[in-house]
Design a protein around this motif. Structure first.
Motif, mmCIF file in Angstrom:
data_model
loop_
_atom_site.group_PDB
_atom_site.id
_atom_site.type_symbol
_atom_site.label_atom_id
_atom_site.label_comp_id
_atom_site.label_asym_id
_atom_site.label_seq_id
_atom_site.Cartn_x
_atom_site.Cartn_y
_atom_site.Cartn_z
ATOM 1 N N MET A 237 0.846 -1.185 0.000
ATOM 2 C CA MET A 237 0.000 0.000 0.000
ATOM 3 C C MET A 237 0.884 1.238 0.000
ATOM 4 S SD MET A 237 -3.063 -0.019 2.688
ATOM 5 C CE MET A 237 -3.773 1.522 3.092
ATOM 6 N N SER A 238 0.610 2.182 -0.882
ATOM 7 C CA SER A 238 1.356 3.447 -0.886
ATOM 8 C C SER A 238 0.422 4.592 -0.541
ATOM 9 C CB SER A 238 1.972 3.735 -2.250
ATOM 10 O OG SER A 238 2.517 2.577 -2.800
ATOM 11 N N LEU A 239 0.932 5.509 0.283
ATOM 12 C CA LEU A 239 0.106 6.632 0.748
ATOM 13 C C LEU A 239 0.489 7.917 0.010
ATOM 14 C CD1 LEU A 239 0.198 5.859 4.574
ATOM 15 C CD2 LEU A 239 -1.306 4.947 2.805
ATOM 16 N N ASN A 240 -0.360 8.941 0.164
ATOM 17 C CA ASN A 240 -0.133 10.269 -0.425
ATOM 18 C C ASN A 240 0.124 10.214 -1.936
ATOM 19 O OD1 ASN A 240 -0.326 11.352 2.198
ATOM 20 N ND2 ASN A 240 1.839 10.867 2.544
ATOM 21 N N CYS A 241 -0.630 9.370 -2.639
ATOM 22 C CA CYS A 241 -0.425 9.217 -4.090
ATOM 23 C C CYS A 241 -1.202 10.285 -4.851
ATOM 24 C CB CYS A 241 -0.901 7.848 -4.549
ATOM 25 S SG CYS A 241 0.045 6.529 -3.800
ATOM 26 N N LYS A 287 -9.251 -6.141 -0.850
ATOM 27 C CA LYS A 287 -8.531 -7.377 -0.557
ATOM 28 C C LYS A 287 -9.246 -8.575 -1.205
ATOM 29 C CE LYS A 287 -7.267 -10.320 3.279
ATOM 30 N NZ LYS A 287 -7.271 -10.505 4.730
ATOM 31 N N ASN A 288 -10.575 -8.621 -1.039
ATOM 32 C CA ASN A 288 -11.334 -9.752 -1.569
ATOM 33 C C ASN A 288 -11.459 -9.724 -3.097
ATOM 34 O OD1 ASN A 288 -11.588 -10.902 0.949
ATOM 35 N ND2 ASN A 288 -13.558 -9.939 1.381
ATOM 36 N N LEU A 289 -11.219 -8.568 -3.698
ATOM 37 C CA LEU A 289 -11.231 -8.478 -5.165
ATOM 38 C C LEU A 289 -9.866 -8.847 -5.755
ATOM 39 C CD1 LEU A 289 -13.284 -5.185 -5.735
ATOM 40 C CD2 LEU A 289 -13.949 -7.484 -6.467
ATOM 41 N N ASN A 290 -8.934 -9.198 -4.849
ATOM 42 C CA ASN A 290 -7.604 -9.666 -5.274
ATOM 43 C C ASN A 290 -6.749 -8.638 -6.015
ATOM 44 O OD1 ASN A 290 -7.507 -12.257 -4.159
ATOM 45 N ND2 ASN A 290 -8.930 -12.973 -5.737
ATOM 46 N N PHE A 291 -6.909 -7.375 -5.682
ATOM 47 C CA PHE A 291 -5.964 -6.384 -6.200
ATOM 48 C C PHE A 291 -4.593 -6.687 -5.616
ATOM 49 C CE2 PHE A 291 -9.763 -3.910 -7.196
ATOM 50 C CZ PHE A 291 -9.383 -3.293 -8.386
ATOM 51 N N LYS A 292 -3.541 -6.347 -6.367
ATOM 52 C CA LYS A 292 -2.190 -6.665 -5.893
ATOM 53 C C LYS A 292 -1.510 -5.460 -5.252
ATOM 54 C CE LYS A 292 -2.275 -10.960 -7.321
ATOM 55 N NZ LYS A 292 -3.638 -11.164 -6.792
ATOM 56 N N LYS A 293 -2.136 -4.304 -5.378
ATOM 57 C CA LYS A 293 -1.515 -3.080 -4.892
ATOM 58 C C LYS A 293 -2.602 -2.050 -4.579
ATOM 59 C CE LYS A 293 1.922 0.142 -6.441
ATOM 60 N NZ LYS A 293 2.392 0.833 -7.632
ATOM 61 N N ILE A 294 -2.343 -1.236 -3.559
ATOM 62 C CA ILE A 294 -3.298 -0.174 -3.231
ATOM 63 C C ILE A 294 -2.563 1.166 -3.183
ATOM 64 C CG2 ILE A 294 -5.003 0.671 -1.570
ATOM 65 C CD1 ILE A 294 -5.237 -2.133 -0.433
ATOM 66 N N LYS A 314 -0.290 2.353 9.480
ATOM 67 C CA LYS A 314 0.007 1.007 9.997
ATOM 68 C C LYS A 314 -0.357 -0.068 8.982
ATOM 69 C CE LYS A 314 -0.176 2.584 14.592
ATOM 70 N NZ LYS A 314 -1.175 3.215 15.446
ATOM 71 N N ALA A 315 -1.423 0.168 8.219
ATOM 72 C CA ALA A 315 -1.827 -0.813 7.206
ATOM 73 C C ALA A 315 -0.792 -0.895 6.088
ATOM 74 C CB ALA A 315 -3.189 -0.434 6.634
ATOM 75 N N SER A 316 -0.025 0.186 5.918
ATOM 76 C CA SER A 316 0.921 0.214 4.802
ATOM 77 C C SER A 316 2.314 -0.283 5.210
ATOM 78 C CB SER A 316 1.023 1.625 4.240
ATOM 79 O OG SER A 316 1.641 2.472 5.184
ATOM 80 N N GLN A 317 2.489 -0.681 6.459
ATOM 81 C CA GLN A 317 3.808 -1.170 6.904
ATOM 82 C C GLN A 317 4.107 -2.540 6.315
ATOM 83 O OE1 GLN A 317 6.066 0.422 8.841
ATOM 84 N NE2 GLN A 317 4.787 2.232 9.009
#
Ligand code: TXA
Ligand code: MG
Length: 317
Positions: A237-241, A287-294, A314-317
């Motif tokens: 997961m990447s933030l501030n995109c 998550k349930n749609l099986n994306f590989k990146k957020i 914390k979710a992106s750690q």
């Protein structure tokens, strides 16, 4: 074939009494609260508490929050002072958890508070959990109903998504109103916010007439909820995109984003409370749609936005 949703029970007198009987036998049930759904067990029972840690695969050094209906029972287990009483009057019942000094003669089992000298206590507002607590002669240990480090559940089906048949009784209270866990405040020694939530340090500071800080670095044992990885969808997961990456799920906020199958808007009207309510729902969906990146856009860091950013980090750690 047994429908797994047969584990979900609607709120009525009969099911409330069923829930009560399961808890009396020191078994564990799923319950709604106004913040997130939890796994509830008798906080006086070592057997029940052990089951909670096992189900959640939670490290034993990460203490649970003890939930009460009212002050009278709390006073058997913890010391209260004037700061607590001021905050209690303003914010409880509601999404605020207090860290208090535990009484020596308290019956809270030591596993529930990881053998610490303190206990975390909360008075939930949701009417279902409130009426359950009112009818029991013991408080409930209720951590969020997710496997340790996963996303917290915000409806009854999420609890089954986490635990499957391992939990065979969840009281259905519809969607969690707030959607993020309670604010945790330390009142044992220097006042500090251990976990931000809907009730902010500013609001608390106003009542206590002092500046209340959010703890950044914290000793491990103090509040393992502040351990780095948590609330995680298990996907990078990447933030501030800023830019849209077509392969990634894109979590956005506000009206300027178009609709697309990889775009998930926390709140088209740019409302932070609505965004908080949608956050875990959207993360679980992705998550349930099986994306590989957020990828996530920048979220304003004010009000409950502080808690949203805390969970995203914390979710992106
Ligand atoms: O909104 C909530 O608080 C939800 C609902 C179900 O009530 N519960 C919840 O529990 O979020 P849990 O177990 O997921 O998070 C409890 C947090 C953890 O960060 C834990 O480390 C901290 O509270 N905590 C518990 N007892 C503590 C103590 N004695 N001292 C410091 N932190 C403590
Ligand atoms: Mg949790």
């Amino acid at each position: 074939m047994k429908n797994i949703y047969s584990n979900i029970f609607k709120y009525n007198k009969k099911n409330l009494s069923k829930a009560k009987n399961i808890l009396k036998k020191n078994d564990i049930i799923g319950v709604p609260t106004e913040t997130v759904y939890g796994l509830a067990g008798n906080a006086y029972s070592n057997i029940a508490t052990k089951k909670i840690y096992k189900l959640k695969k939670r490290p034993k050094k990460n203490p649970l929050i003890i939930h009460y209906h009212g002050l009278k029972n709390l006073k058997k287990d913890a010391y209260v002072d004037h700061r607590f009483l001021k905050l209690f009057k303003k914010f409880s019942p509601g999404p605020l958890t207090y860290i208090l000094k535990k009484k020596k003669k308290s019956k809270i089992c030591s596993l529930a508070n990881s053998n610490l000298k303190t206990i975390a206590v909360r008075f939930p507002k949701n009417k279902i959990i409130k009426s359950l607590l009112k009818n029991l002669n013991f408080p409930l240990a209720i951590p969020s109903a997710n496997i340790s480090t996963n996303i917290s559940p915000v409806n009854a089906f999420d609890v089954i998504d986490e635990f499957g048949k391992k939990i065979n009784f969840v009281l259905n209270g519809g969607r969690s109103k707030i959607g993020l866990e309670s604010t945790v405040i330390n009142l044992n020694g220097p006042i500090k916010i251990f976990r931000p939530g809907l009730i902010t340090n500013k609001e608390i500071g106003k009542i206590l007439k002092k500046n209340v800080l959010i703890s950044k670095k914290i000793k491990k044992l103090n509040s393992p909820g502040l351990l780095k990885k948590h609330y995680s969808p298990g996907i990078p997961m990447s933030l501030n995109c800023k830019k849209i990456d077509n392969k990634a799920a894109f979590i956005v906020f506000g009206k300027k984003y178009k609709k697309d199958k990889n775009i998930f808007n926390l709140s088209t009207r740019g409302n932070l409370k609505e965004a908080a309510k949608n956050l875990y729902k959207i993360l679980r969906k992705i998550k349930n749609l099986n994306f590989k990146k957020i990828n996530v856009v920048k979220i304003p860091n004010q009000g409950i936005g502080i808690a949203i950013n805390d969970r995203l980090k914390k979710a992106s750690q």
